[in-house]
Design a protein around this motif. Structure first.
Motif, PDB file in Angstrom:
ATOM      1  N   MET A   1      -7.596   3.464   7.603  1.00 47.60           N
ATOM      2  CA  MET A   1      -6.265   2.196   6.921  1.00 47.60           C
ATOM      3  C   MET A   1      -5.296   3.020   6.628  1.00 47.60           C
ATOM      4  O   MET A   1      -4.667   4.044   5.869  1.00 47.60           O
ATOM      5  CB  MET A   1      -6.536   1.786   5.545  1.00 47.60           C
ATOM      6  N   ILE A   2      -4.582   2.285   7.331  1.00 49.08           N
ATOM      7  CA  ILE A   2      -2.585   3.341   7.388  1.00 49.08           C
ATOM      8  C   ILE A   2      -2.468   1.948   6.463  1.00 49.08           C
ATOM      9  O   ILE A   2      -2.554   0.770   5.996  1.00 49.08           O
ATOM     10  CB  ILE A   2      -2.424   2.872   8.631  1.00 49.08           C
ATOM     11  N   GLU A   3      -2.297   3.319   5.328  1.00 45.69           N
ATOM     12  CA  GLU A   3      -0.496   2.839   4.407  1.00 45.69           C
ATOM     13  C   GLU A   3       0.621   2.534   4.630  1.00 45.69           C
ATOM     14  O   GLU A   3       1.009   3.090   5.341  1.00 45.69           O
ATOM     15  CB  GLU A   3      -0.701   3.618   3.104  1.00 45.69           C
ATOM     16  N   THR A   4       0.544   1.189   4.372  1.00 45.86           N
ATOM     17  CA  THR A   4       2.036   0.235   4.290  1.00 45.86           C
ATOM     18  C   THR A   4       2.660   0.153   2.936  1.00 45.86           C
ATOM     19  O   THR A   4       2.231   0.409   1.838  1.00 45.86           O
ATOM     20  CB  THR A   4       1.783  -1.110   4.710  1.00 45.86           C
ATOM     21  N   LEU A   5       4.148   0.654   3.088  1.00 51.43           N
ATOM     22  CA  LEU A   5       5.295   0.106   1.404  1.00 51.43           C
ATOM     23  C   LEU A   5       4.478  -0.480   0.994  1.00 51.43           C
ATOM     24  O   LEU A   5       4.239  -0.411  -0.488  1.00 51.43           O
ATOM     25  CB  LEU A   5       6.957   1.005   1.810  1.00 51.43           C
ATOM     26  N   GLU A   6       4.492  -1.383   1.361  1.00 54.92           N
ATOM     27  CA  GLU A   6       3.899  -3.057   0.759  1.00 54.92           C
ATOM     28  C   GLU A   6       2.750  -3.062  -0.116  1.00 54.92           C
ATOM     29  O   GLU A   6       2.547  -3.133  -1.353  1.00 54.92           O
ATOM     30  CB  GLU A   6       3.708  -3.678   1.447  1.00 54.92           C
ATOM     31  N   SER A   7       1.454  -1.860   0.584  1.00 51.11           N
ATOM     32  CA  SER A   7       0.547  -1.935  -0.327  1.00 51.11           C
ATOM     33  C   SER A   7       0.762  -0.693  -1.396  1.00 51.11           C
ATOM     34  O   SER A   7      -0.016  -0.520  -2.401  1.00 51.11           O
ATOM     35  CB  SER A   7      -0.865  -1.376   0.527  1.00 51.11           C
ATOM     36  N   ALA A   8       1.358   0.247  -0.807  1.00 51.74           N
ATOM     37  CA  ALA A   8       2.163   1.318  -1.984  1.00 51.74           C
ATOM     38  C   ALA A   8       2.450   0.657  -3.300  1.00 51.74           C
ATOM     39  O   ALA A   8       2.223   0.640  -4.458  1.00 51.74           O
ATOM     40  CB  ALA A   8       2.608   2.457  -1.247  1.00 51.74           C
ATOM     41  N   VAL A   9       3.292   0.312  -2.786  1.00 53.22           N
ATOM     42  CA  VAL A   9       3.950  -0.199  -4.345  1.00 53.22           C
ATOM     43  C   VAL A   9       3.108  -1.603  -4.553  1.00 53.22           C
ATOM     44  O   VAL A   9       3.467  -0.751  -6.258  1.00 53.22           O
ATOM     45  CB  VAL A   9       5.681  -0.878  -4.140  1.00 53.22           C
ATOM     46  N   ARG A  19      -3.526   6.600  -6.670  1.00 55.39           N
ATOM     47  CA  ARG A  19      -3.996   6.231  -5.116  1.00 55.39           C
ATOM     48  C   ARG A  19      -2.644   5.220  -5.398  1.00 55.39           C
ATOM     49  O   ARG A  19      -2.152   5.397  -3.603  1.00 55.39           O
ATOM     50  CB  ARG A  19      -4.597   4.273  -5.565  1.00 55.39           C
ATOM     51  N   ALA A  20      -1.367   5.001  -5.543  1.00 52.36           N
ATOM     52  CA  ALA A  20       0.086   4.861  -5.306  1.00 52.36           C
ATOM     53  C   ALA A  20       0.882   5.534  -4.535  1.00 52.36           C
ATOM     54  O   ALA A  20       0.947   6.594  -3.595  1.00 52.36           O
ATOM     55  CB  ALA A  20       0.814   4.440  -6.498  1.00 52.36           C
ATOM     56  N   ILE A  21       0.328   7.729  -5.166  1.00 58.95           N
ATOM     57  CA  ILE A  21       0.779   8.652  -5.294  1.00 58.95           C
ATOM     58  C   ILE A  21       0.174   8.615  -3.730  1.00 58.95           C
ATOM     59  O   ILE A  21       1.090   9.345  -2.858  1.00 58.95           O
ATOM     60  CB  ILE A  21       0.440  10.228  -6.227  1.00 58.95           C
ATOM     61  N   THR A  22      -1.632   8.511  -3.935  1.00 57.77           N
ATOM     62  CA  THR A  22      -1.769   9.184  -2.373  1.00 57.77           C
ATOM     63  C   THR A  22      -0.902   8.277  -0.762  1.00 57.77           C
ATOM     64  O   THR A  22      -1.213   8.761   0.008  1.00 57.77           O
ATOM     65  CB  THR A  22      -3.143   8.785  -2.010  1.00 57.77           C
ATOM     66  N   ALA A  23      -0.981   6.837  -1.290  1.00 56.81           N
ATOM     67  CA  ALA A  23      -0.254   5.588  -0.448  1.00 56.81           C
ATOM     68  C   ALA A  23       0.962   6.383  -0.912  1.00 56.81           C
ATOM     69  O   ALA A  23       1.701   7.042   1.229  1.00 56.81           O
ATOM     70  CB  ALA A  23      -0.772   4.539  -0.995  1.00 56.81           C
ATOM     71  N   TYR A  24       1.696   6.846  -1.320  1.00 55.70           N
ATOM     72  CA  TYR A  24       3.180   8.232  -1.203  1.00 55.70           C
ATOM     73  C   TYR A  24       3.257   8.923   0.080  1.00 55.70           C
ATOM     74  O   TYR A  24       3.718   8.591   0.843  1.00 55.70           O
ATOM     75  CB  TYR A  24       4.085   7.331  -2.165  1.00 55.70           C
TER      76      TYR A  24
END
Length: 142
Positions: A1-9, A19-24
């Motif tokens: 799954m490709i993380e986007t800035l929106e999903s990370a935020v 999870r946010a740290i991993t996505a960032y």
């Protein structure tokens, strides 16, 4: 799954800090000097109490793309929190050291009083002096 800035935020705002740290970090791999991601990652690491990592991301952002007043404010908070934790650690270490050395001081004092006529009195007296000085050193350090 490709993380986007929106999903990370969204992870970050919903309290899923790890999870946010991993996505960032995934986003940062594609664009290593992205200022917004570096700021958000620094904030998320701060909230996760990973102060050294948070400081690293913020310093990296400041060096690469400059910083805002929020970045400098967060750096100040990181330094303050780190210093508070360091001070608490030092007090705990002082307490542990004194927990060991004070009973030795009491025992050495008791031995000097009870065994001062013994053949070992110079050795016992040196034990008292060394524990006395070590107690003073620990108290002076902290």
């Amino acid at each position: 799954m490709i993380e986007t800035l929106e999903s990370a935020v969204n992870y970050h705002q919903s309290g899923k800090i790890s999870r946010a740290i991993t996505a960032y970090k995934k986003i940062l791999r594609n664009n290593p000097n992205h200022g917004v991601i570096l700021s958000y990652l620094g904030l998320a690491c701060f909230e996760a109490k990973k102060f050294a990592e948070a400081r690293g991301y913020l310093i990296r952002k400041l060096n690469k793309v400059g910083g805002s007043s929020e970045d400098f404010n967060l750096l100040g908070l990181i330094e303050t929190e780190f210093n508070n934790l360091l001070q608490a650690h030092r007090w705990k270490m002082a307490g542990l050291k004194l927990l060991v050395i004070l009973p030795l001081l009491v025992v050495s004092t008791w031995l000097v009083i009870k065994k001062r006529k013994s053949d070992f009195s110079p050795l016992i007296f040196s034990f008292l002096i060394s524990t006395f000085f070590e107690t003073g050193t620990v108290m002076h350090q902290y």
